[in-house]
Design an enzyme around this catalytic site. Structure first.
Site, PDB file in Angstrom:
ATOM      1  N   PHE A   1       0.851  -1.195   0.000  1.00 25.14           N
ATOM      2  CA  PHE A   1       0.000   0.000   0.000  1.00 25.14           C
ATOM      3  C   PHE A   1       0.883   1.239   0.000  1.00 25.14           C
ATOM      4  O   PHE A   1       1.729   1.413   0.878  1.00 25.14           O
ATOM      5  CB  PHE A   1      -0.909  -0.006   1.243  1.00 25.14           C
ATOM      6  CG  PHE A   1      -1.792   1.203   1.348  1.00 25.14           C
ATOM      7  CD1 PHE A   1      -3.004   1.256   0.675  1.00 25.14           C
ATOM      8  CD2 PHE A   1      -1.400   2.301   2.109  1.00 25.14           C
ATOM      9  CE1 PHE A   1      -3.820   2.385   0.765  1.00 25.14           C
ATOM     10  CE2 PHE A   1      -2.203   3.427   2.207  1.00 25.14           C
ATOM     11  CZ  PHE A   1      -3.414   3.467   1.536  1.00 25.14           C
ATOM     12  N   TYR A  13       1.074   5.462   0.076  1.00 22.06           N
ATOM     13  CA  TYR A  13       0.280   6.628   0.494  1.00 22.06           C
ATOM     14  C   TYR A  13       0.983   7.954   0.207  1.00 22.06           C
ATOM     15  O   TYR A  13       0.413   9.023   0.371  1.00 22.06           O
ATOM     16  CB  TYR A  13      -0.036   6.552   2.000  1.00 22.06           C
ATOM     17  CG  TYR A  13       1.237   6.421   2.825  1.00 22.06           C
ATOM     18  CD1 TYR A  13       1.772   5.165   3.126  1.00 22.06           C
ATOM     19  CD2 TYR A  13       1.932   7.548   3.246  1.00 22.06           C
ATOM     20  CE1 TYR A  13       2.946   5.045   3.848  1.00 22.06           C
ATOM     21  CE2 TYR A  13       3.108   7.433   3.958  1.00 22.06           C
ATOM     22  CZ  TYR A  13       3.612   6.185   4.258  1.00 22.06           C
ATOM     23  OH  TYR A  13       4.794   6.070   4.968  1.00 22.06           O
ATOM     24  N   SER A  29       4.809   9.118  -2.126  1.00 25.09           N
ATOM     25  CA  SER A  29       5.318   9.084  -3.506  1.00 25.09           C
ATOM     26  C   SER A  29       5.028   7.752  -4.183  1.00 25.09           C
ATOM     27  O   SER A  29       5.007   7.665  -5.410  1.00 25.09           O
ATOM     28  CB  SER A  29       6.816   9.388  -3.537  1.00 25.09           C
ATOM     29  OG  SER A  29       7.550   8.356  -2.914  1.00 25.09           O
ATOM     30  N   GLU A  44      13.191   3.575  -0.072  1.00 23.16           N
ATOM     31  CA  GLU A  44      12.553   4.031   1.169  1.00 23.16           C
ATOM     32  C   GLU A  44      13.526   3.990   2.356  1.00 23.16           C
ATOM     33  O   GLU A  44      13.100   3.917   3.503  1.00 23.16           O
ATOM     34  CB  GLU A  44      11.326   3.159   1.469  1.00 23.16           C
ATOM     35  CG  GLU A  44      10.286   3.128   0.355  1.00 23.16           C
ATOM     36  CD  GLU A  44       9.637   4.472   0.107  1.00 23.16           C
ATOM     37  OE1 GLU A  44       9.421   5.225   1.064  1.00 23.16           O
ATOM     38  OE2 GLU A  44       9.374   4.786  -1.074  1.00 23.16           O
TER      39      GLU A  44
END
Ligand code: SIN
Length: 189
Positions: free
Chosen positions: A24, A26, A28, A99
């Site tokens: 999931f 939310y 970039s 990330e």
């Protein structure tokens, strides 16, 4: 916790043995899709609020002038709209690098508009990571965003792309849209 989370994420193997995993996005991950996916669907998660409370030293800012990017804060009753991707586990090698500035993989329940739901993963930057900046007013956040740029470009582009993507999906997010409004006001002055 350090802000380089690659090694920690590589040991989070909770979906080991699965051929496909739902992710999931939310922030970039909604609008910058630089990874292969099998399928994508608009989706929501409950109990999390999107907040521009994470510092970005590596993408949308620098160590001297960090930008602000999205993370999720636990909040009772909150619903966060985003995009879910069905991916193969191999894609996490790339995503963990992307990330790496403080985000850890967490398991979450992802809900689809047709009331179907599945377990999947999110990348979340929690308050104990070194890059976390925390709460600030909409004006302060917009001011910081308006000044920051990093190797991935202007911090303001991150915010604007996200606001636009949410609108395209027919979604609204008071926090994101309030910062967008403040950015527009800064531009006028
Ligand atoms: C996400 O988009 O889901 C994580 C935060 C980001 O990469 O902006």
């Amino acid at each position: 916790m350090t802000f380089d989370t690659v090694a920690i994420n590589q040991h989070l193997n909770r979906f080991d043995g699965h051929e496909e995993v739902w992710l999931f996005g939310y922030g970039s991950l909604i609008w910058k899709v630089d990874f292969p996916y099998i399928e994508r669907r608009p989706a929501r998660i409950r109990g999390w609020a999107r907040r521009f409370w994470q510092g970005s030293h590596d993408h949308r800012g620098t160590a001297e002038s960090p930008g602000r990017v999205a993370t999720l804060m636990a909040e009772q009753g909150a619903v966060c709209a985003g995009m879910a991707y069905r991916i193969t586990p191999a894609v996490f090698d790339h995503l963990d690098m992307r990330e790496k500035n403080g985000y850890l993989r967490e398991i979450v329940m992802i809900e689809f508009p047709d009331h179907d739901a599945t377990e999947g993963l999110i990348y979340i930057a929690s308050p104990d990571n070194e890059a976390f900046l925390g709460h600030a007013s909409d004006v302060e956040i917009a001011t910081q965003i308006s000044r920051a740029r990093g190797p991935s470009g202007l911090n303001r582009d991150y915010l604007m792309h996200l606001a636009e993507a949410l609108r395209d999906m027919g979604e609204s997010d008071a926090h994101v849209f309030a910062i967008e409004t403040q950015l527009a006001l800064i531009d006028e002055t």
